[in-house]
Design a protein around this motif. Structure first.
Motif, PDB file in Angstrom:
ATOM      1  N   LYS A 112      12.404  25.201   2.761  1.00 37.06           N
ATOM      2  CA  LYS A 112      12.133  24.023   3.606  1.00 37.06           C
ATOM      3  C   LYS A 112      11.452  22.905   2.823  1.00 37.06           C
ATOM      4  CE  LYS A 112      11.543  26.424   8.038  1.00 37.06           C
ATOM      5  NZ  LYS A 112      10.529  26.892   9.010  1.00 37.06           N
ATOM      6  N   GLY A 113      11.085  23.195   1.574  1.00 36.26           N
ATOM      7  CA  GLY A 113      10.417  22.183   0.756  1.00 36.26           C
ATOM      8  C   GLY A 113       8.917  22.104   0.978  1.00 36.26           C
ATOM      9  N   HIS A 114       8.341  23.076   1.690  1.00 37.83           N
ATOM     10  CA  HIS A 114       6.898  23.063   1.942  1.00 37.83           C
ATOM     11  C   HIS A 114       6.109  23.592   0.747  1.00 37.83           C
ATOM     12  CE1 HIS A 114       7.618  23.198   6.592  1.00 37.83           C
ATOM     13  NE2 HIS A 114       8.069  22.110   6.015  1.00 37.83           N
ATOM     14  N   VAL A 115       6.732  24.458  -0.038  1.00 39.97           N
ATOM     15  CA  VAL A 115       6.104  24.992  -1.255  1.00 39.97           C
ATOM     16  C   VAL A 115       7.143  24.899  -2.369  1.00 39.97           C
ATOM     17  CG1 VAL A 115       5.045  27.003  -2.365  1.00 39.97           C
ATOM     18  CG2 VAL A 115       4.686  26.624   0.073  1.00 39.97           C
ATOM     19  N   ASP A 116       6.800  24.214  -3.441  1.00 36.74           N
ATOM     20  CA  ASP A 116       7.757  24.075  -4.547  1.00 36.74           C
ATOM     21  C   ASP A 116       7.681  25.309  -5.440  1.00 36.74           C
ATOM     22  OD1 ASP A 116       9.401  23.345  -6.608  1.00 36.74           O
ATOM     23  OD2 ASP A 116       7.984  21.959  -7.529  1.00 36.74           O
ATOM     24  N   LEU A 117       8.590  26.246  -5.217  1.00 30.07           N
ATOM     25  CA  LEU A 117       8.654  27.431  -6.075  1.00 30.07           C
ATOM     26  C   LEU A 117       9.612  27.208  -7.246  1.00 30.07           C
ATOM     27  CD1 LEU A 117       8.786  30.573  -3.728  1.00 30.07           C
ATOM     28  CD2 LEU A 117       6.822  29.564  -4.857  1.00 30.07           C
ATOM     29  N   LEU A 118      10.656  26.434  -7.009  1.00 29.26           N
ATOM     30  CA  LEU A 118      11.712  26.284  -8.006  1.00 29.26           C
ATOM     31  C   LEU A 118      11.196  25.656  -9.299  1.00 29.26           C
ATOM     32  CD1 LEU A 118      14.723  26.688  -8.595  1.00 29.26           C
ATOM     33  CD2 LEU A 118      15.135  24.392  -7.704  1.00 29.26           C
ATOM     34  N   GLY A 119      10.444  24.549  -9.165  1.00 32.20           N
ATOM     35  CA  GLY A 119       9.920  23.866 -10.354  1.00 32.20           C
ATOM     36  C   GLY A 119       9.065  24.775 -11.220  1.00 32.20           C
ATOM     37  N   PRO A 120       8.001  25.379 -10.635  1.00 29.32           N
ATOM     38  CA  PRO A 120       7.163  26.288 -11.421  1.00 29.32           C
ATOM     39  C   PRO A 120       7.924  27.511 -11.954  1.00 29.32           C
ATOM     40  CG  PRO A 120       6.014  25.601  -9.431  1.00 29.32           C
ATOM     41  CD  PRO A 120       7.413  25.103  -9.309  1.00 29.32           C
ATOM     42  N   ALA A 121       8.852  28.061 -11.166  1.00 26.41           N
ATOM     43  CA  ALA A 121       9.624  29.234 -11.629  1.00 26.41           C
ATOM     44  C   ALA A 121      10.488  28.857 -12.831  1.00 26.41           C
ATOM     45  CB  ALA A 121      10.489  29.779 -10.498  1.00 26.41           C
ATOM     46  N   THR A 122      11.085  27.662 -12.802  1.00 32.73           N
ATOM     47  CA  THR A 122      11.896  27.176 -13.933  1.00 32.73           C
ATOM     48  C   THR A 122      11.013  26.988 -15.163  1.00 32.73           C
ATOM     49  OG1 THR A 122      13.311  26.024 -12.347  1.00 32.73           O
ATOM     50  CG2 THR A 122      13.528  25.381 -14.649  1.00 32.73           C
ATOM     51  N   ALA A 123       9.798  26.461 -14.944  1.00 35.57           N
ATOM     52  CA  ALA A 123       8.862  26.250 -16.058  1.00 35.57           C
ATOM     53  C   ALA A 123       8.482  27.586 -16.707  1.00 35.57           C
ATOM     54  CB  ALA A 123       7.615  25.525 -15.566  1.00 35.57           C
ATOM     55  N   VAL A 124       8.295  28.613 -15.886  1.00 31.99           N
ATOM     56  CA  VAL A 124       7.965  29.943 -16.423  1.00 31.99           C
ATOM     57  C   VAL A 124       9.151  30.493 -17.215  1.00 31.99           C
ATOM     58  CG1 VAL A 124       7.380  32.337 -15.822  1.00 31.99           C
ATOM     59  CG2 VAL A 124       6.262  30.457 -14.620  1.00 31.99           C
ATOM     60  N   ALA A 125      10.359  30.320 -16.690  1.00 30.77           N
ATOM     61  CA  ALA A 125      11.564  30.784 -17.398  1.00 30.77           C
ATOM     62  C   ALA A 125      11.691  30.085 -18.758  1.00 30.77           C
ATOM     63  CB  ALA A 125      12.805  30.526 -16.547  1.00 30.77           C
ATOM     64  N   ASP A 126      11.400  28.791 -18.794  1.00 25.08           N
ATOM     65  CA  ASP A 126      11.448  28.043 -20.055  1.00 25.08           C
ATOM     66  C   ASP A 126      10.384  28.548 -21.031  1.00 25.08           C
ATOM     67  OD1 ASP A 126      13.483  26.536 -19.019  1.00 25.08           O
ATOM     68  OD2 ASP A 126      12.228  24.797 -18.516  1.00 25.08           O
ATOM     69  N   GLU A 127       9.203  28.850 -20.467  1.00 32.04           N
ATOM     70  CA  GLU A 127       8.107  29.351 -21.315  1.00 32.04           C
ATOM     71  C   GLU A 127       8.476  30.685 -21.962  1.00 32.04           C
ATOM     72  OE1 GLU A 127       3.379  30.606 -20.855  1.00 32.04           O
ATOM     73  OE2 GLU A 127       4.316  29.404 -19.287  1.00 32.04           O
ATOM     74  N   LEU A 128       9.182  31.516 -21.202  1.00 29.09           N
ATOM     75  CA  LEU A 128       9.606  32.818 -21.743  1.00 29.09           C
ATOM     76  C   LEU A 128      10.534  32.649 -22.946  1.00 29.09           C
ATOM     77  CD1 LEU A 128      10.378  34.936 -18.530  1.00 29.09           C
ATOM     78  CD2 LEU A 128       8.461  35.216 -20.092  1.00 29.09           C
ATOM     79  N   MET A 129      11.337  31.616 -22.900  1.00 31.81           N
ATOM     80  CA  MET A 129      12.295  31.371 -23.984  1.00 31.81           C
ATOM     81  C   MET A 129      11.627  30.689 -25.186  1.00 31.81           C
ATOM     82  SD  MET A 129      14.970  32.627 -22.630  1.00 31.81           S
ATOM     83  CE  MET A 129      16.302  32.096 -23.711  1.00 31.81           C
ATOM     84  N   GLY A 130      10.445  30.089 -24.956  1.00 27.04           N
ATOM     85  CA  GLY A 130       9.772  29.340 -26.022  1.00 27.04           C
ATOM     86  C   GLY A 130       8.894  30.231 -26.886  1.00 27.04           C
ATOM     87  N   ILE A 131       8.277  29.625 -27.865  1.00 26.78           N
ATOM     88  CA  ILE A 131       7.381  30.360 -28.771  1.00 26.78           C
ATOM     89  C   ILE A 131       5.967  30.280 -28.202  1.00 26.78           C
ATOM     90  CG2 ILE A 131       6.433  30.430 -31.130  1.00 26.78           C
ATOM     91  CD1 ILE A 131       9.076  28.922 -31.952  1.00 26.78           C
TER      92      ILE A 131
END
Length: 602
Positions: free
Chosen positions: A430-449
């Motif tokens: 519903k857009g009340h809690v932004d999970l997608l943005g932070p979850a994507t950031a965590v996924a990117d962090e996993l791929m980074g050094i």
């Protein structure tokens, strides 16, 4: 009620936003009025409930009714009821305080109080017409009448909307005839009014009705015998049978088919109140066990001096402190949200309903965690007493039996675990809690050094706050990957949802405990809060262990090969301290403080 200027988080946003300790409410923030209320209820509980423990354990149902009437005379049954309907009209935090301290003397009275003030009165206050509220609520608020709540049926427990009880409109259209059977009805033996849920024709959803009950003129209502239960022995629990029970059409509660919504929203309030009902019970159990441990000598030494007992006392105190911290954090958020809605022009009913509904996730988290902690506390209380703990002569075995129902009430803990994750995902959609943005950031962090910089941990709780942030990343990593894999079918993977919920629970509880300890260290000084700081660190250490275990279990259940290896490496990174706390030293700090005070003293 005052308007609140500060920006408070929406329900579930704790997962993706950082809270400042200044913005959360703690029990040390109670107003003078709230402290007076707390002391009045404690005094009542000691005099009218604790002093008669043996009578409650002997199934003295009349005593439960008598004490409830006295609570009504003192206004305790009407704390949450608006003044225009005979109540005190106090805020949500005050209703939590009343519930907490009146519930700790005995599980039977706690159940009677919860059933009457919560699910027995509140549906009319929040969903009733003006006429219904004027007619019934003052009688319930004063204790002149007692309320009960008839939802559960032999075939409808967790699936509340599947009830078979029917309501059929009479030919003249003036009444409904109710037929069916309800079970596990608290207060049935002495109630004057029941909130009854029944289905009209083949409606998709059930409908609520206000049904008066008079034993001298039963109107087709018969009661089963009192149930013999493991605990809460003096709580009146009976089956209720309806045989052509005539109810005036104007006694429909809310709208036709609105019963399921009433039931769900009543459960939200019931869940956070149930957490409150377990907190002072833990304090009392701990204090009783501690005093015994200080007096009981073995090998010429008080057993409280033994490390094994110190560990138990410290963990019992830590869980109590955590439950209290998280419960009042959420309660004030609810109160503030209600005030904001009322300031914006909502009616009391609408503001209260939406205010509680906003924090349904937190209500489920609290219900699960605190109900399990009170059981563990009573269990350790028995263990500290040894053989004496198993005897009815000591209060421990009754506390243990009474605590057991809390994990079943208000939706089982399994249901609540799955609900909390499910509600969070719905809020994200519903857009009340932004999970997608932070979850994507965590996924990117996993791929980074990973960074190899040495962080600055000189400030109090600097590393602990980083650990909280990392635990949030674990949830986003596990839940995000699971949603990607299963999509809408995720709800079918219950064990995975349970693991995700355990992670979510620990994040909220650990963060609440840490923020409270930080706020109080800033205002009272770190030396004065040594025990509280130790408890915050100990709770977090335990939470990280639980998160690591559940994260691993979740990942292994849905990921394979390279994906699994990457996620497990991420989990290891996110659950690793730079400097592990000395857990034994933390427990000893807490236990020594308890021993010196000879009571729960935080």
């Amino acid at each position: 009620m005052e308007t609140v200027e500060k920006d408070i988080l929406r329900g579930g946003q704790f997962l993706v936003k950082e809270s400042k300790c200044e913005d959360i409410f703690t029990p040390e923030d109670f107003s003078e009025e709230q402290i007076m209320m707390k002391e009045a209820v404690k005094e009542f509980t000691d005099r009218e409930i604790v002093a008669h423990r043996d009578r409650f354990e002997a199934k003295d149902y009349a005593l439960t009714e008598e004490v409830m009437k006295k609570a009504g005379e003192l206004g305790f049954l009407g704390v949450a009821v608006p003044e225009e309907y005979g109540g005190m009209g106090m805020g949500f935090v005050s209703t939590m305080i009343t519930c907490e301290y009146i519930s700790s003397g005995n599980g039977s009275l706690s159940t009677a109080f919860g059933a009457h003030t919560g699910i027995g009165t509140m549906p009319i206050t929040l969903y009733g017409t003006e006429e219904q509220k004027q007619k019934y609520v003052p009688k319930l608020a004063s204790g002149e009448w007692m309320g009960a709540y008839c939802l559960t049926e032999p075939g409808a427990g967790s699936d509340a909307n599947s009830g078979k009880t029917t309501a059929e409109l009479t030919e003249d259209g003036k009444s409904y005839k109710i037929n069916g059977q309800k079970m596990w009805i608290s207060n049935a033996g002495f109630c004057n009014l029941m909130i009854v849920f029944a289905r009209i024709e083949d409606d998709k959803n059930i409908t609520g009705f206000i049904v008066e009950y008079d034993a001298a003129n039963p109107n087709g209502i018969t009661l089963g015998e009192e149930e013999h239960k493991l605990g809460i022995r003096a709580s009146s629990t009976r089956q209720v049978f309806f045989n052509d029970t005539v109810v005036p059409a104007e006694n429909m509660l809310s709208v036709r088919g609105g019963g399921f919504k009433i039931a769900v929203n009543a459960l939200n309030v019931g869940r956070i109140k149930l957490a409150a009902a377990c907190i002072d019970s833990q304090r009392r159990v701990l204090t009783t066990a501690l005093q015994y441990a200080n007096e009981r000598k073995q090998f010429k030494t008080p057993i409280a001096d033994f490390g094994a007992i110190k560990a138990k006392l410290a963990e019992m105190a830590t869980n109590t402190y955590a439950g209290e911290s998280a419960s009042y954090r959420a309660a004030k958020d609810i109160e503030d949200r209600i005030a904001m809605r009322m300031a914006a022009g909502n009616s009391h009913q609408e503001a209260e309903l939406k205010g509680v509904e906003e924090y349904a996730i937190e209500c489920s988290i609290l219900k699960v965690t605190v109900s399990e902690d009170v059981q563990a506390c009573a269990d350790e209380g028995i263990q500290i007493f040894g053989g004496m703990g198993f005897s009815e002569e000591t209060p421990m075995e009754a506390a243990w039996r009474d605590a057991r129902i809390a994990r079943i009430y208000e939706g089982t803990n399994e249901i609540n675990r799955m609900l909390s994750v499910g509600m969070l995902i719905k809020k994200a959609m519903k857009g009340h809690v932004d999970l997608l943005g932070p979850a994507t950031a965590v996924a990117d962090e996993l791929m980074g050094i990973p960074s190899f910089d040495t962080p600055d941990y000189s400030e109090l709780f600097a590393e602990e706050k980083e650990m909280i942030a990392k635990m949030k990343k674990v949830f986003l990593m596990v839940a995000g990957s699971a949603i990607q894999k299963y999509g809408p079918d995720l709800e079918k993977h219950q064990q995975l949802l349970l693991a995700a919920a355990n992670i979510l629970n620990e994040i909220y509880m650990a963060e609440s405990t840490l923020l409270r300890a930080e706020k109080n260290a800033k205002r009272f000084g770190e030396d004065a809060q040594e025990g509280q700081i130790a408890m915050a660190k100990l709770y977090l250490y335990n939470a990280v262990e639980i998160v690591a275990k559940n994260g691993r279990e979740g990942i292994i259940s849905f990921a394979e090969g390279d994906e699994q290896r990457m996620l497990l490496m991420g989990l290891k990174r996110f659950t690793k301290y730079a400097n592990y706390p000395n857990v034994v030293a933390l427990r000893n700090t807490i236990a020594e403080k308890l021993k010196a005070e000879n009571k729960y003293c935080f």
